[in-house]
Design a protein around this motif. Sequence first.
Motif, PDB file in Angstrom:
ATOM      1  N   ALA A  36       0.832  -1.209   0.000  1.00 24.94           N
ATOM      2  CA  ALA A  36       0.000   0.000   0.000  1.00 24.94           C
ATOM      3  C   ALA A  36       0.866   1.259   0.000  1.00 24.94           C
ATOM      4  CB  ALA A  36      -0.931  -0.008   1.207  1.00 24.94           C
ATOM      5  N   THR A  37       1.960   1.223   0.747  1.00 23.77           N
ATOM      6  CA  THR A  37       2.865   2.367   0.792  1.00 23.77           C
ATOM      7  C   THR A  37       3.560   2.566  -0.552  1.00 23.77           C
ATOM      8  OG1 THR A  37       3.256   1.972   3.139  1.00 23.77           O
ATOM      9  CG2 THR A  37       4.876   3.323   1.983  1.00 23.77           C
ATOM     10  N   LEU A  38       4.009   1.463  -1.146  1.00 29.43           N
ATOM     11  CA  LEU A  38       4.718   1.550  -2.417  1.00 29.43           C
ATOM     12  C   LEU A  38       3.786   1.914  -3.575  1.00 29.43           C
ATOM     13  CD1 LEU A  38       7.036  -1.534  -1.938  1.00 29.43           C
ATOM     14  CD2 LEU A  38       7.721   0.863  -1.885  1.00 29.43           C
ATOM     15  N   ALA A  39       2.495   1.622  -3.417  1.00 28.06           N
ATOM     16  CA  ALA A  39       1.536   1.943  -4.470  1.00 28.06           C
ATOM     17  C   ALA A  39       1.515   3.442  -4.771  1.00 28.06           C
ATOM     18  CB  ALA A  39       0.140   1.457  -4.075  1.00 28.06           C
ATOM     19  N   VAL A  40       1.758   4.252  -3.755  1.00 29.48           N
ATOM     20  CA  VAL A  40       1.800   5.704  -3.954  1.00 29.48           C
ATOM     21  C   VAL A  40       2.926   6.059  -4.931  1.00 29.48           C
ATOM     22  CG1 VAL A  40       2.170   7.921  -2.800  1.00 29.48           C
ATOM     23  CG2 VAL A  40       0.815   6.142  -1.675  1.00 29.48           C
ATOM     24  N   ASN A  41       4.072   5.392  -4.790  1.00 25.11           N
ATOM     25  CA  ASN A  41       5.193   5.636  -5.709  1.00 25.11           C
ATOM     26  C   ASN A  41       4.840   5.203  -7.130  1.00 25.11           C
ATOM     27  OD1 ASN A  41       6.661   6.517  -3.520  1.00 25.11           O
ATOM     28  ND2 ASN A  41       7.712   4.574  -3.226  1.00 25.11           N
ATOM     29  N   ARG A  42       4.185   4.039  -7.260  1.00 24.38           N
ATOM     30  CA  ARG A  42       3.796   3.541  -8.588  1.00 24.38           C
ATOM     31  C   ARG A  42       2.824   4.515  -9.257  1.00 24.38           C
ATOM     32  NH1 ARG A  42       7.393   1.898  -7.437  1.00 24.38           N
ATOM     33  NH2 ARG A  42       7.661   0.215  -5.997  1.00 24.38           N
ATOM     34  N   GLU A  43       1.854   4.985  -8.477  1.00 28.45           N
ATOM     35  CA  GLU A  43       0.860   5.924  -9.007  1.00 28.45           C
ATOM     36  C   GLU A  43       1.531   7.199  -9.499  1.00 28.45           C
ATOM     37  OE1 GLU A  43      -2.576   8.722  -7.110  1.00 28.45           O
ATOM     38  OE2 GLU A  43      -2.405   6.700  -6.293  1.00 28.45           O
ATOM     39  N   ARG A  44       2.451   7.727  -8.720  1.00 23.03           N
ATOM     40  CA  ARG A  44       3.153   8.959  -9.101  1.00 23.03           C
ATOM     41  C   ARG A  44       3.996   8.740 -10.359  1.00 23.03           C
ATOM     42  NH1 ARG A  44       7.077   9.301  -5.359  1.00 23.03           N
ATOM     43  NH2 ARG A  44       8.372   8.308  -6.900  1.00 23.03           N
ATOM     44  N   ASP A  45       4.757   7.637 -10.393  1.00 23.36           N
ATOM     45  CA  ASP A  45       5.595   7.347 -11.555  1.00 23.36           C
ATOM     46  C   ASP A  45       4.752   7.178 -12.821  1.00 23.36           C
ATOM     47  OD1 ASP A  45       7.766   7.390  -9.852  1.00 23.36           O
ATOM     48  OD2 ASP A  45       8.049   5.213  -9.822  1.00 23.36           O
ATOM     49  N   TYR A  46       3.628   6.501 -12.681  1.00 29.45           N
ATOM     50  CA  TYR A  46       2.755   6.263 -13.835  1.00 29.45           C
ATOM     51  C   TYR A  46       2.152   7.580 -14.337  1.00 29.45           C
ATOM     52  CZ  TYR A  46      -0.474   3.590 -16.764  1.00 29.45           C
ATOM     53  OH  TYR A  46      -1.160   3.064 -17.831  1.00 29.45           O
ATOM     54  N   ALA A  47       1.674   8.400 -13.408  1.00 34.69           N
ATOM     55  CA  ALA A  47       1.102   9.699 -13.781  1.00 34.69           C
ATOM     56  C   ALA A  47       2.153  10.585 -14.444  1.00 34.69           C
ATOM     57  CB  ALA A  47       0.508  10.393 -12.559  1.00 34.69           C
ATOM     58  N   ASP A  48       3.376  10.565 -13.926  1.00 38.31           N
ATOM     59  CA  ASP A  48       4.455  11.375 -14.506  1.00 38.31           C
ATOM     60  C   ASP A  48       4.770  10.947 -15.938  1.00 38.31           C
ATOM     61  OD1 ASP A  48       4.651  12.797 -12.151  1.00 38.31           O
ATOM     62  OD2 ASP A  48       6.490  11.802 -11.460  1.00 38.31           O
ATOM     63  N   CYS A  49       4.654   9.664 -16.208  1.00 37.28           N
ATOM     64  CA  CYS A  49       4.911   9.159 -17.558  1.00 37.28           C
ATOM     65  C   CYS A  49       3.749   9.462 -18.500  1.00 37.28           C
ATOM     66  CB  CYS A  49       5.160   7.644 -17.503  1.00 37.28           C
ATOM     67  SG  CYS A  49       5.498   6.900 -19.123  1.00 37.28           S
ATOM     68  N   MET A  50       2.519   9.299 -18.019  1.00 37.49           N
ATOM     69  CA  MET A  50       1.340   9.437 -18.875  1.00 37.49           C
ATOM     70  C   MET A  50       0.969  10.895 -19.189  1.00 37.49           C
ATOM     71  SD  MET A  50       0.237   6.380 -19.698  1.00 37.49           S
ATOM     72  CE  MET A  50      -1.506   6.498 -20.095  1.00 37.49           C
ATOM     73  N   LYS A  51       1.229  11.799 -18.257  1.00 34.92           N
ATOM     74  CA  LYS A  51       0.801  13.196 -18.435  1.00 34.92           C
ATOM     75  C   LYS A  51       1.352  13.829 -19.716  1.00 34.92           C
ATOM     76  CE  LYS A  51       0.493  17.632 -16.088  1.00 34.92           C
ATOM     77  NZ  LYS A  51       0.794  18.394 -14.870  1.00 34.92           N
ATOM     78  N   PRO A  52       2.660  13.725 -19.997  1.00 34.85           N
ATOM     79  CA  PRO A  52       3.161  14.347 -21.237  1.00 34.85           C
ATOM     80  C   PRO A  52       2.604  13.704 -22.510  1.00 34.85           C
ATOM     81  CG  PRO A  52       4.986  13.675 -19.793  1.00 34.85           C
ATOM     82  CD  PRO A  52       3.732  13.173 -19.182  1.00 34.85           C
ATOM     83  N   LEU A  53       2.060  12.488 -22.381  1.00 32.09           N
ATOM     84  CA  LEU A  53       1.501  11.792 -23.533  1.00 32.09           C
ATOM     85  C   LEU A  53       0.032  12.153 -23.772  1.00 32.09           C
ATOM     86  CD1 LEU A  53       3.088   8.279 -22.894  1.00 32.09           C
ATOM     87  CD2 LEU A  53       3.896  10.062 -24.450  1.00 32.09           C
ATOM     88  N   GLY A  54      -0.541  12.978 -22.868  1.00 29.88           N
ATOM     89  CA  GLY A  54      -1.911  13.439 -23.067  1.00 29.88           C
ATOM     90  C   GLY A  54      -2.971  12.701 -22.268  1.00 29.88           C
ATOM     91  N   TYR A  55      -2.594  12.199 -21.096  1.00 33.04           N
ATOM     92  CA  TYR A  55      -3.546  11.451 -20.265  1.00 33.04           C
ATOM     93  C   TYR A  55      -3.605  12.051 -18.864  1.00 33.04           C
ATOM     94  CZ  TYR A  55      -2.895   7.990 -23.939  1.00 33.04           C
ATOM     95  OH  TYR A  55      -2.818   7.353 -25.147  1.00 33.04           O
ATOM     96  N   VAL A  56      -4.706  11.784 -18.198  1.00 30.88           N
ATOM     97  CA  VAL A  56      -4.863  12.147 -16.796  1.00 30.88           C
ATOM     98  C   VAL A  56      -4.950  10.837 -16.010  1.00 30.88           C
ATOM     99  CG1 VAL A  56      -6.362  13.239 -15.087  1.00 30.88           C
ATOM    100  CG2 VAL A  56      -6.088  14.268 -17.348  1.00 30.88           C
ATOM    101  N   VAL A  57      -4.127  10.721 -14.985  1.00 24.32           N
ATOM    102  CA  VAL A  57      -4.125   9.530 -14.130  1.00 24.32           C
ATOM    103  C   VAL A  57      -4.493   9.976 -12.726  1.00 24.32           C
ATOM    104  CG1 VAL A  57      -2.711   7.677 -13.151  1.00 24.32           C
ATOM    105  CG2 VAL A  57      -2.348   8.398 -15.520  1.00 24.32           C
ATOM    106  N   THR A  58      -5.510   9.343 -12.154  1.00 24.20           N
ATOM    107  CA  THR A  58      -5.927   9.646 -10.787  1.00 24.20           C
ATOM    108  C   THR A  58      -6.043   8.348 -10.003  1.00 24.20           C
ATOM    109  OG1 THR A  58      -8.260   9.576 -11.463  1.00 24.20           O
ATOM    110  CG2 THR A  58      -7.201  11.735 -11.405  1.00 24.20           C
ATOM    111  N   ARG A  59      -5.958   8.474  -8.696  1.00 27.39           N
ATOM    112  CA  ARG A  59      -6.134   7.301  -7.838  1.00 27.39           C
ATOM    113  C   ARG A  59      -7.571   6.801  -7.979  1.00 27.39           C
ATOM    114  NH1 ARG A  59      -4.225   8.788  -2.638  1.00 27.39           N
ATOM    115  NH2 ARG A  59      -2.250   8.011  -3.391  1.00 27.39           N
ATOM    116  N   TRP A  60      -7.729   5.495  -8.100  1.00 27.06           N
ATOM    117  CA  TRP A  60      -9.062   4.911  -8.241  1.00 27.06           C
ATOM    118  C   TRP A  60      -9.745   4.856  -6.884  1.00 27.06           C
ATOM    119  CZ3 TRP A  60     -10.949  -0.122  -6.679  1.00 27.06           C
ATOM    120  CH2 TRP A  60     -12.245  -0.386  -7.134  1.00 27.06           C
ATOM    121  N   VAL A  61     -10.927   5.419  -6.832  1.00 26.14           N
ATOM    122  CA  VAL A  61     -11.764   5.365  -5.635  1.00 26.14           C
ATOM    123  C   VAL A  61     -13.085   4.747  -6.062  1.00 26.14           C
ATOM    124  CG1 VAL A  61     -12.893   6.686  -3.821  1.00 26.14           C
ATOM    125  CG2 VAL A  61     -10.664   7.432  -4.697  1.00 26.14           C
TER     126      VAL A  61
END
Length: 197
Positions: free
Chosen positions: A150-175
């Motif tokens: 659960a703690t490491l998931a925050v890092n994965r989410e951030r890394d994924y969002a950082d990669c996807m944003k310049p490509l034209g996507y929005v990544v948010t935590r799933w609730v």
Amino acid sequence: MHARVPAGLCLVVLGVALATTGCATRIRNIPNHPLAKQSNAIAERDQRECEQAITGTLKGVWFPAEVEFAACMIARNYQVYMQVIDASVEVKRVSLRTKAQPAAVLHDLVVCERTVSKNMTIGEKLGRAAVSVAGVFFWPASVGGMAASATLAVNRERDYADCMKPLGYVVTRWVPSAGESAFTPNRTLKGEERVSP
């Protein structure tokens, strides 16, 4: 007696390997939300067509069938749940006005998931396997592994969002919304079983 210990350990390792390999080709009921005011009939058609578009040939990601499905739905203007290693996120395109090809979206999803995987340390990769095996025999190891994940998931989410944003996507935590789950069993696709991991 000494010959049985290594054989038992080999069986546990083989079981964990088979379980993880099997999960990589299975698809669950993946939450998605229409963003372009699609009617229920169109949303059902899109879901069915995207399920049928799964080839089962994608390699190099944790849940290949789910990534193929998500790429198809995102290209059709949906916000889609994705599991990126241990992070549960939702992905959508920034602009719904431009046309997107599923193959281009799939490429972006795969590139960014591989980037996130490369950011995992060797210690983390080895630790995951060790905790999985230890959790079979000692439940506190399993609980500790879930807390660390659960703690490491925050890092994965951030890394994924950082990669996807310049490509034209929005990544948010799933609730999950009320009554929504990414782990609801669903029908089988092209010989793949849907499971609740």
